[in-house]
Motif scaffolding. Structure first.
Motif, PDB file in Angstrom:
ATOM      1  N   LEU A 114      40.507  36.500  39.117  1.00 26.03           N
ATOM      2  CA  LEU A 114      41.620  36.456  40.063  1.00 26.03           C
ATOM      3  C   LEU A 114      41.211  35.651  41.280  1.00 26.03           C
ATOM      4  O   LEU A 114      40.263  35.999  41.983  1.00 26.03           O
ATOM      5  CB  LEU A 114      42.032  37.865  40.484  1.00 26.03           C
ATOM      6  CG  LEU A 114      43.135  37.960  41.552  1.00 26.03           C
ATOM      7  CD1 LEU A 114      44.430  37.316  41.056  1.00 26.03           C
ATOM      8  CD2 LEU A 114      43.386  39.406  41.951  1.00 26.03           C
ATOM      9  N   LYS A 115      41.943  34.573  41.531  1.00 24.84           N
ATOM     10  CA  LYS A 115      41.658  33.717  42.671  1.00 24.84           C
ATOM     11  C   LYS A 115      42.856  33.750  43.624  1.00 24.84           C
ATOM     12  O   LYS A 115      43.937  33.270  43.278  1.00 24.84           O
ATOM     13  CB  LYS A 115      41.384  32.284  42.219  1.00 24.84           C
ATOM     14  CG  LYS A 115      40.190  32.151  41.295  1.00 24.84           C
ATOM     15  CD  LYS A 115      39.939  30.704  40.891  1.00 24.84           C
ATOM     16  CE  LYS A 115      38.722  30.588  39.985  1.00 24.84           C
ATOM     17  NZ  LYS A 115      38.455  29.177  39.597  1.00 24.84           N
ATOM     18  N   ILE A 116      42.647  34.330  44.805  1.00 27.49           N
ATOM     19  CA  ILE A 116      43.698  34.360  45.827  1.00 27.49           C
ATOM     20  C   ILE A 116      43.148  33.799  47.144  1.00 27.49           C
ATOM     21  O   ILE A 116      43.581  34.182  48.223  1.00 27.49           O
ATOM     22  CB  ILE A 116      44.271  35.783  46.012  1.00 27.49           C
ATOM     23  CG1 ILE A 116      43.161  36.813  46.229  1.00 27.49           C
ATOM     24  CG2 ILE A 116      45.125  36.176  44.827  1.00 27.49           C
ATOM     25  CD1 ILE A 116      43.685  38.223  46.473  1.00 27.49           C
ATOM     26  N   SER A 117      42.186  32.920  47.033  1.00 24.09           N
ATOM     27  CA  SER A 117      41.590  32.296  48.214  1.00 24.09           C
ATOM     28  C   SER A 117      42.548  31.283  48.825  1.00 24.09           C
ATOM     29  O   SER A 117      43.566  30.909  48.224  1.00 24.09           O
ATOM     30  CB  SER A 117      40.286  31.592  47.833  1.00 24.09           C
ATOM     31  OG  SER A 117      40.538  30.541  46.912  1.00 24.09           O
ATOM     32  N   ASP A 118      42.228  30.843  50.040  1.00 26.85           N
ATOM     33  CA  ASP A 118      42.987  29.793  50.726  1.00 26.85           C
ATOM     34  C   ASP A 118      44.463  30.153  50.877  1.00 26.85           C
ATOM     35  O   ASP A 118      45.345  29.314  50.690  1.00 26.85           O
ATOM     36  CB  ASP A 118      42.831  28.460  49.987  1.00 26.85           C
ATOM     37  CG  ASP A 118      41.378  28.004  49.960  1.00 26.85           C
ATOM     38  OD1 ASP A 118      40.897  27.462  50.968  1.00 26.85           O
ATOM     39  OD2 ASP A 118      40.724  28.229  48.925  1.00 26.85           O
ATOM     40  N   ASN A 119      44.689  31.417  51.188  1.00 30.40           N
ATOM     41  CA  ASN A 119      46.016  31.900  51.573  1.00 30.40           C
ATOM     42  C   ASN A 119      45.919  32.358  53.025  1.00 30.40           C
ATOM     43  O   ASN A 119      45.660  33.541  53.295  1.00 30.40           O
ATOM     44  CB  ASN A 119      46.458  33.058  50.675  1.00 30.40           C
ATOM     45  CG  ASN A 119      47.020  32.606  49.350  1.00 30.40           C
ATOM     46  OD1 ASN A 119      48.184  32.244  49.231  1.00 30.40           O
ATOM     47  ND2 ASN A 119      46.159  32.597  48.331  1.00 30.40           N
ATOM     48  N   PRO A 120      46.093  31.467  53.982  1.00 29.71           N
ATOM     49  CA  PRO A 120      45.854  31.810  55.391  1.00 29.71           C
ATOM     50  C   PRO A 120      46.748  32.913  55.932  1.00 29.71           C
ATOM     51  O   PRO A 120      46.418  33.534  56.936  1.00 29.71           O
ATOM     52  CB  PRO A 120      46.112  30.489  56.123  1.00 29.71           C
ATOM     53  CG  PRO A 120      46.932  29.662  55.184  1.00 29.71           C
ATOM     54  CD  PRO A 120      46.513  30.057  53.808  1.00 29.71           C
ATOM     55  N   TRP A 135      38.671  45.429  34.439  1.00 33.25           N
ATOM     56  CA  TRP A 135      37.913  44.357  33.794  1.00 33.25           C
ATOM     57  C   TRP A 135      37.644  43.196  34.743  1.00 33.25           C
ATOM     58  O   TRP A 135      36.990  42.229  34.353  1.00 33.25           O
ATOM     59  CB  TRP A 135      38.659  43.845  32.559  1.00 33.25           C
ATOM     60  CG  TRP A 135      38.617  44.799  31.415  1.00 33.25           C
ATOM     61  CD1 TRP A 135      39.625  45.609  30.971  1.00 33.25           C
ATOM     62  CD2 TRP A 135      37.500  45.068  30.566  1.00 33.25           C
ATOM     63  NE1 TRP A 135      39.216  46.363  29.905  1.00 33.25           N
ATOM     64  CE2 TRP A 135      37.910  46.046  29.625  1.00 33.25           C
ATOM     65  CE3 TRP A 135      36.195  44.577  30.501  1.00 33.25           C
ATOM     66  CZ2 TRP A 135      37.054  46.534  28.641  1.00 33.25           C
ATOM     67  CZ3 TRP A 135      35.339  45.068  29.517  1.00 33.25           C
ATOM     68  CH2 TRP A 135      35.771  46.025  28.606  1.00 33.25           C
ATOM     69  N   LEU A 136      38.114  43.306  35.958  1.00 38.37           N
ATOM     70  CA  LEU A 136      37.975  42.203  36.911  1.00 38.37           C
ATOM     71  C   LEU A 136      36.497  41.909  37.176  1.00 38.37           C
ATOM     72  O   LEU A 136      35.743  42.770  37.621  1.00 38.37           O
ATOM     73  CB  LEU A 136      38.693  42.555  38.208  1.00 38.37           C
ATOM     74  CG  LEU A 136      39.008  41.401  39.172  1.00 38.37           C
ATOM     75  CD1 LEU A 136      39.917  40.377  38.510  1.00 38.37           C
ATOM     76  CD2 LEU A 136      39.676  41.939  40.434  1.00 38.37           C
ATOM     77  N   SER A 137      36.114  40.656  36.913  1.00 36.17           N
ATOM     78  CA  SER A 137      34.726  40.239  37.091  1.00 36.17           C
ATOM     79  C   SER A 137      34.574  39.220  38.205  1.00 36.17           C
ATOM     80  O   SER A 137      33.536  39.178  38.869  1.00 36.17           O
ATOM     81  CB  SER A 137      34.194  39.641  35.780  1.00 36.17           C
ATOM     82  OG  SER A 137      32.907  39.100  35.948  1.00 36.17           O
ATOM     83  N   HIS A 138      35.590  38.412  38.417  1.00 39.37           N
ATOM     84  CA  HIS A 138      35.549  37.323  39.399  1.00 39.37           C
ATOM     85  C   HIS A 138      36.744  37.480  40.344  1.00 39.37           C
ATOM     86  O   HIS A 138      37.889  37.387  39.923  1.00 39.37           O
ATOM     87  CB  HIS A 138      35.610  35.976  38.668  1.00 39.37           C
ATOM     88  CG  HIS A 138      35.606  34.787  39.566  1.00 39.37           C
ATOM     89  ND1 HIS A 138      34.639  33.811  39.505  1.00 39.37           N
ATOM     90  CD2 HIS A 138      36.464  34.383  40.547  1.00 39.37           C
ATOM     91  CE1 HIS A 138      34.892  32.873  40.403  1.00 39.37           C
ATOM     92  NE2 HIS A 138      36.011  33.198  41.039  1.00 39.37           N
ATOM     93  N   LEU A 139      36.465  37.740  41.616  1.00 40.69           N
ATOM     94  CA  LEU A 139      37.514  37.898  42.625  1.00 40.69           C
ATOM     95  C   LEU A 139      37.183  37.027  43.829  1.00 40.69           C
ATOM     96  O   LEU A 139      36.090  37.132  44.395  1.00 40.69           O
ATOM     97  CB  LEU A 139      37.621  39.357  43.058  1.00 40.69           C
ATOM     98  CG  LEU A 139      38.576  39.682  44.212  1.00 40.69           C
ATOM     99  CD1 LEU A 139      40.017  39.331  43.835  1.00 40.69           C
ATOM    100  CD2 LEU A 139      38.473  41.148  44.612  1.00 40.69           C
TER     101      LEU A 139
END
Length: 274
Positions: A114-120, A135-139
């Motif tokens: 799950l990528k939610i980066s760069d949301n100012p 199961w989330l491994s990459h956040l």
């Protein structure tokens, strides 16, 4: 005939191949129509899409990979992904997300990345936001407007191995100390760890988390002792006040009782005389 059928089933301005639809950089304003129902990988990156329709997404029940980075998605995404339970990879970076609640990703039971980066504008992630994403491994929540993240939000993810936290507006106070301590003691990989620094207060700005932990441990423990002293003083005052009031009431009751007894005795004497 097969080639014509493939073109018919592919959305306009998109390219399609086996189980994949790619609509990158097509200046789309809306979610594309006529996506093949057996699509496994859908790429909508670098468009102007501001809304993901839950109903249309639910038709793609076999979808496992969804890339929506660099769009205009924002506000409320609750229940948007209710029909794509097989989703493993979801990229919502470079959008206008404002918050993540339990209902945002709660139906994505198979989610790994799950990528939610760069949301100012992302300023809040609820404590139980990822409770169902075991199961989330990459956040990745780097480069957002976050100032605080509850420790249990990520600590309770049993398969988490990668956590991006850099370049956020972390407010390093006593409430954040538990999270900082968890960071320094966990075995999770924090990319760009040198950029995971405090933004406020001013005295801790730009300090990395290990240095901040040492300072907060000292200051927060001192603050805790002061609070204890204040509590003890207040408790002592309350006990003293309660004891004084109890003694006063007991004295008043005793006086009233004595007065009542003496009057009774006087009456008995008068009756005896008469």
């Amino acid at each position: 005939m097969g080639m014509a059928s493939e073109r018919i089933n592919c959305p306009r301005s998109c390219s399609c191949q086996y189980l994949e639809v790619n609509c990158t950089g097509q200046q789309l304003q809306e979610f594309p129509e006529a996506i093949p129902l057996d699509t496994r990988q859908l790429i909508l990156a670098a468009n102007n899409i501001s809304y993901l329709p839950a109903v249309e997404l639910s038709f793609l029940a076999d979808l496992v990979y969804l890339d929506c980075k660099k769009n205009l998605l924002g506000h409320d995404l609750d229940f948007t992904f209710i029909g794509v339970a097989k989703l493993v990879y979801l990229d919502l970076s470079f959008n206008n997300l404002t918050q993540v609640t339990f209902s945002t990703f709660s139906h994505l039971l198979s989610l790994v990345v799950l990528k939610i980066s760069d949301n100012p504008s992302l300023v809040a992630i609820e404590k139980d936001a990822f409770a169902n994403n075991t199961w989330l491994s990459h956040l990745d929540v780097s480069r957002t407007g976050l100032t605080f993240l509850d420790t249990s939000t990520v600590q309770d993810l049993p398969n988490l191995r990668f956590l991006g936290l850099s370049n956020n507006l972390w407010h390093c106070n006593c409430s954040f100390l538990d999270f900082i301590t968890w960071m320094t003691e966990s075995n999770i990989h924090f990319p760009d760890a040198d950029d995971v620094t405090c933004y406020t207060p001013e005295s801790l700005r730009a300090l990395e988390m290990p240095a901040v932990e040492a300072q907060l441990h000292s200051s927060c423990l001192i603050q805790l002792y002061k609070q204890d002293y204040i509590f003890l003083c207040l408790a002592g005052f309350c006990i003293f006040f309660a004891g004084t009031m109890a003694a006063w009431l007991a004295g008043v009751c005793a006086v009233i009782y004595e007065v009542h007894i003496s009057k009774g005795e006087e009456r008995e004497e008068e009756e005896t005389v008469t």
